[in-house]
Design a protein around this motif. Structure first.
Motif, mmCIF file in Angstrom:
data_model
loop_
_atom_site.group_PDB
_atom_site.id
_atom_site.type_symbol
_atom_site.label_atom_id
_atom_site.label_comp_id
_atom_site.label_asym_id
_atom_site.label_seq_id
_atom_site.Cartn_x
_atom_site.Cartn_y
_atom_site.Cartn_z
ATOM 1 N N ILE A 121 0.843 -1.208 0.000
ATOM 2 C CA ILE A 121 0.000 0.000 0.000
ATOM 3 C C ILE A 121 0.869 1.245 0.000
ATOM 4 C CG2 ILE A 121 -1.664 1.324 1.361
ATOM 5 C CD1 ILE A 121 -2.769 -1.399 2.357
ATOM 6 N N GLU A 122 1.917 1.254 0.819
ATOM 7 C CA GLU A 122 2.813 2.413 0.883
ATOM 8 C C GLU A 122 3.523 2.623 -0.439
ATOM 9 O OE1 GLU A 122 6.678 3.960 3.494
ATOM 10 O OE2 GLU A 122 5.537 2.202 4.138
ATOM 11 N N LEU A 123 4.021 1.531 -1.031
ATOM 12 C CA LEU A 123 4.721 1.631 -2.311
ATOM 13 C C LEU A 123 3.790 2.152 -3.398
ATOM 14 C CD1 LEU A 123 7.104 1.059 -4.208
ATOM 15 C CD2 LEU A 123 6.270 -1.298 -4.407
ATOM 16 N N VAL A 124 2.586 1.596 -3.462
ATOM 17 C CA VAL A 124 1.646 1.986 -4.510
ATOM 18 C C VAL A 124 1.260 3.454 -4.368
ATOM 19 C CG1 VAL A 124 -0.700 1.641 -5.366
ATOM 20 C CG2 VAL A 124 0.751 -0.328 -4.922
ATOM 21 N N ARG A 125 1.069 3.925 -3.149
ATOM 22 C CA ARG A 125 0.700 5.322 -2.967
ATOM 23 C C ARG A 125 1.818 6.261 -3.398
ATOM 24 N NH1 ARG A 125 -2.654 4.380 2.667
ATOM 25 N NH2 ARG A 125 -4.650 3.883 1.640
ATOM 26 N N GLU A 126 3.074 5.865 -3.155
ATOM 27 C CA GLU A 126 4.200 6.661 -3.646
ATOM 28 C C GLU A 126 4.202 6.712 -5.168
ATOM 29 O OE1 GLU A 126 7.676 4.890 -2.060
ATOM 30 O OE2 GLU A 126 7.325 5.561 -0.001
ATOM 31 N N LYS A 127 3.973 5.560 -5.796
ATOM 32 C CA LYS A 127 3.922 5.505 -7.261
ATOM 33 C C LYS A 127 2.750 6.329 -7.794
ATOM 34 C CE LYS A 127 7.173 2.276 -8.021
ATOM 35 N NZ LYS A 127 8.357 2.471 -8.881
ATOM 36 N N GLU A 128 1.623 6.251 -7.105
ATOM 37 C CA GLU A 128 0.443 6.985 -7.546
ATOM 38 C C GLU A 128 0.692 8.487 -7.505
ATOM 39 O OE1 GLU A 128 -4.350 7.300 -6.519
ATOM 40 O OE2 GLU A 128 -2.992 6.260 -5.156
ATOM 41 N N GLU A 129 1.317 8.969 -6.424
ATOM 42 C CA GLU A 129 1.622 10.398 -6.320
ATOM 43 C C GLU A 129 2.588 10.830 -7.414
ATOM 44 O OE1 GLU A 129 3.106 10.919 -2.405
ATOM 45 O OE2 GLU A 129 1.162 10.531 -1.430
ATOM 46 N N ARG A 130 3.585 9.991 -7.674
ATOM 47 C CA ARG A 130 4.550 10.290 -8.739
ATOM 48 C C ARG A 130 3.847 10.342 -10.089
ATOM 49 N NH1 ARG A 130 8.263 7.870 -12.293
ATOM 50 N NH2 ARG A 130 10.406 8.636 -12.108
ATOM 51 N N TRP A 131 2.969 9.373 -10.329
ATOM 52 C CA TRP A 131 2.225 9.309 -11.594
ATOM 53 C C TRP A 131 1.347 10.538 -11.764
ATOM 54 C CZ3 TRP A 131 2.349 6.224 -15.786
ATOM 55 C CH2 TRP A 131 1.262 6.264 -16.660
ATOM 56 N N GLU A 132 0.671 10.949 -10.708
ATOM 57 C CA GLU A 132 -0.219 12.112 -10.785
ATOM 58 C C GLU A 132 0.566 13.386 -11.081
ATOM 59 O OE1 GLU A 132 -2.293 12.008 -7.109
ATOM 60 O OE2 GLU A 132 -3.779 10.527 -7.795
ATOM 61 N N ARG A 133 1.745 13.528 -10.475
ATOM 62 C CA ARG A 133 2.583 14.696 -10.776
ATOM 63 C C ARG A 133 2.945 14.732 -12.264
ATOM 64 N NH1 ARG A 133 5.283 13.093 -6.018
ATOM 65 N NH2 ARG A 133 7.026 12.235 -7.220
ATOM 66 N N GLN A 134 3.316 13.581 -12.805
ATOM 67 C CA GLN A 134 3.700 13.523 -14.212
ATOM 68 C C GLN A 134 2.511 13.760 -15.133
ATOM 69 O OE1 GLN A 134 7.022 10.771 -15.332
ATOM 70 N NE2 GLN A 134 6.312 9.683 -13.512
ATOM 71 N N GLU A 135 1.352 13.249 -14.762
ATOM 72 C CA GLU A 135 0.164 13.457 -15.574
ATOM 73 C C GLU A 135 -0.218 14.940 -15.615
ATOM 74 O OE1 GLU A 135 -2.110 11.180 -17.440
ATOM 75 O OE2 GLU A 135 -0.015 10.555 -17.504
ATOM 76 N N ARG A 136 -0.083 15.616 -14.481
ATOM 77 C CA ARG A 136 -0.374 17.059 -14.470
ATOM 78 C C ARG A 136 0.597 17.808 -15.376
ATOM 79 N NH1 ARG A 136 -1.272 16.023 -8.870
ATOM 80 N NH2 ARG A 136 0.837 16.708 -8.336
ATOM 81 N N ARG A 137 1.856 17.429 -15.324
ATOM 82 C CA ARG A 137 2.846 18.091 -16.177
ATOM 83 C C ARG A 137 2.570 17.796 -17.654
ATOM 84 N NH1 ARG A 137 9.074 16.403 -16.878
ATOM 85 N NH2 ARG A 137 9.673 18.029 -18.343
ATOM 86 N N ALA A 138 2.243 16.551 -17.965
ATOM 87 C CA ALA A 138 1.960 16.186 -19.354
ATOM 88 C C ALA A 138 0.739 16.933 -19.872
ATOM 89 C CB ALA A 138 1.763 14.679 -19.474
ATOM 90 N N ALA A 139 -0.297 17.018 -19.051
ATOM 91 C CA ALA A 139 -1.512 17.724 -19.462
ATOM 92 C C ALA A 139 -1.228 19.197 -19.712
ATOM 93 C CB ALA A 139 -2.594 17.560 -18.399
ATOM 94 N N ALA A 140 -0.411 19.801 -18.837
ATOM 95 C CA ALA A 140 -0.062 21.211 -19.012
ATOM 96 C C ALA A 140 0.739 21.414 -20.291
ATOM 97 C CB ALA A 140 0.721 21.704 -17.798
ATOM 98 N N ASP A 141 1.652 20.499 -20.577
ATOM 99 C CA ASP A 141 2.463 20.608 -21.799
ATOM 100 C C ASP A 141 1.590 20.466 -23.045
ATOM 101 O OD1 ASP A 141 4.751 21.000 -20.356
ATOM 102 O OD2 ASP A 141 5.576 18.992 -20.680
ATOM 103 N N ARG A 142 0.642 19.528 -23.014
ATOM 104 C CA ARG A 142 -0.238 19.348 -24.173
ATOM 105 C C ARG A 142 -1.113 20.584 -24.390
ATOM 106 N NH1 ARG A 142 -0.559 13.921 -22.134
ATOM 107 N NH2 ARG A 142 -2.421 14.441 -20.930
#
Length: 466
Positions: free
Chosen positions: A108-129
């Motif tokens: 659970i701890e590992l997945v939540r870290e990955k999820e937060e990392r993924w969300e940060r990248q998705e926000r950046r990708a959306a802003a770039d697009r």
């Protein structure tokens, strides 16, 4: 479920013989595949990396699994490896609620870290697009690399020309390569750059990142960009190109591998078509095998990636392992415990350890690093390992041998080790040896054919003395 079958499935699971579980369950009539059997099948699919198939089986059992912590655990495991982190977190959390477990807490701890990392990248990708769309709306669609001088983009060297540079791409070649890649349409900017020079080593090889990777805290590095071709091994459609990296090295089948990295296959740069489809404008990502194929977003499109490349001098890059250091590793590095045990058992072969080290030294001098691929020298090292292992542990099954393989040369720590391996190379070597009768398979057990051991030892002596 039949108790005898249950015992066999449990035994195969303990012995990591997951393919046998898959085969056994699928051989049964559909009407006999109950909840427990299909749970075994899904777990086995997870363990051999067939996560989509595991998830398909599990979701079909959702109604029966709603109070089963094992169902939620297996579902979370599949979601995690498919990088669907929010769903993985939900599944692991429910598993823990039903049956508290420390291992599940760690997931659970590992997945939540990955999820937060993924969300940060998705926000950046959306802003770039969004920014890219704004520019197109205000200024219109520009020609690729407008205002950028590409004449000095590529490094000119005999090695680059021989290894990477292909003939200028024709329309026919572009179409053939796109078909080889599985129908992914190459971006116009990619084609435009290849019309300047079709593949090679760029002068600027670093790209900044906002997330750390196995390479560095603030950037990734590339060693080449693949050309549009089919003949050269390092081209997009070549024998060591994009499909090879996906099918043999296990990179996600979400687009096109376009860049090698200095890790010799342990990380790559890809065009990611998940958001745009095969005909759209893909983003550019870094995929890190060393971190379970973790994805790091780089740029909204290929042109932005190229424009963003920076010289290595801009960064404090990790120290490269020199040829001399790689030679020291194979000439002086300690053998793994398993390899040392096997060599000790073959003490009657005079100078065996030295022969193995000299054969490895030839590989390093040819490649610049220690890695086993599909070339003749690598095949000899595969043969030697099998010969050594089966002297001490005769007649392993395929699953048993593939399980222990990594304990010999692939993972020897800082000693005599390739530092990793692509399972596809080992599997292809074994299939070839079986096909050509060098290795025999009787009742599921593997052994060298008569005379093969003597041939391997003779080849090793020749390689070790050359």
């Amino acid at each position: 479920m039949d108790q005898e079958l249950q015992a066999r499935l449990d035994e195969w699971h303990e012995n990591n013989e997951f393919d046998r579980i898959v085969d056994a369950v699928l051989e049964l009539p559909v009407v006999e595949r109950d909840y427990e059997l299909l749970g075994h099948l899904a777990r086995a699919y997870n363990n051999v990396g067939r996560y989509n198939e595991a998830l398909e089986q599990l979701l079909a059992l959702a109604d029966q699994g709603r109070e089963d912590p094992r169902w939620f655990y297996r579902t979370g495991y599949a979601y995690y490896h498919l990088q669907r982190y929010a769903e993985a977190a939900e599944a692991f959390s429910r598993s823990h609620e039903l049956e508290p477990d420390e291992d599940v807490e760690e997931w659970i701890e590992l997945v939540r870290e990955k999820e937060e990392r993924w969300e940060r990248q998705e926000r950046r990708a959306a802003a770039d697009r969004a920014e890219r769309m704004r520019i197109v709306e205000e200024e219109g669609q520009q020609e690729p690399f407008a205002g950028m001088d590409l004449s000095a983009f590529w490094e000119d060297s005999a090695y680059a020309r021989e290894t990477y540079v292909c003939e200028p791409p024709t329309e026919e070649m572009i179409a053939a390569v796109e078909e080889e890649l599985g129908g992914y349409k190459l971006p116009a900017s990619y084609i435009a750059l290849m019309q300047v020079q079709n593949g090679g080593i760029p002068r600027n090889t670093c790209f900044p990142t906002e997330e750390a990777t196995s390479w560095a805290e603030d950037h990734i590095a590339i060693s080449s960009i693949m050309g549009i071709g089919l003949d050269k091994p390092e081209a997009l459609g070549g024998s060591s190109g994009s499909r090879f990296m996906i099918e043999d090295w296990g990179y996600p089948d979400i687009g096109v591998v376009i860049c090698d990295c200095p890790s010799a296959g342990h990380d790559v740069v890809m065009l990611d078509y998940r958001a745009c489809g095969k005909d759209g404008e893909p983003s550019v990502i870094h995929v890190d095998q060393e971190s379970d194929y973790e994805v790091t977003y780089l740029a909204p499109d290929f042109e932005s990636f190229v424009r963003g490349l920076r010289p290595a001098e801009d960064y404090e890059t990790p120290a490269e392992v020199t040829l001399e250091e790689n030679l020291q590793k194979v000439t002086n590095g300690a053998f793994s415990p398993l390899l040392a045990e096997l060599c000790t058992a073959a003490a009657e072969v005079e100078g065996l350890e030295l022969l193995i080290r000299r054969s490895a030294e030839r590989l390093v001098r040819e490649k610049g690093y220690f890695a086993l691929h599909a070339d003749e020298k690598s095949v000899l090292m595969y043969d030697v390992q099998f010969w050594l292992y089966t002297r001490v542990y005769p007649e392993p099954t395929t699953e048993e041998y593939l399980k222990v393989y990594s304990g010999m040369i692939a993972f020897g720590g800082q000693g005599f080790s390739t530092g990793g391996y692509a399972p596809g190379f080992v599997e292809d070597w074994l299939k070839d040896r079986l096909k050509n009768g060098i290795i025999r398979k009787d009742h599921g057990k593997l052994r060298l054919a008569e005379g093969a051991a003597a041939d391997i030892l003779e080849r090793l002596k020749v390689a070790g003395q050359a």
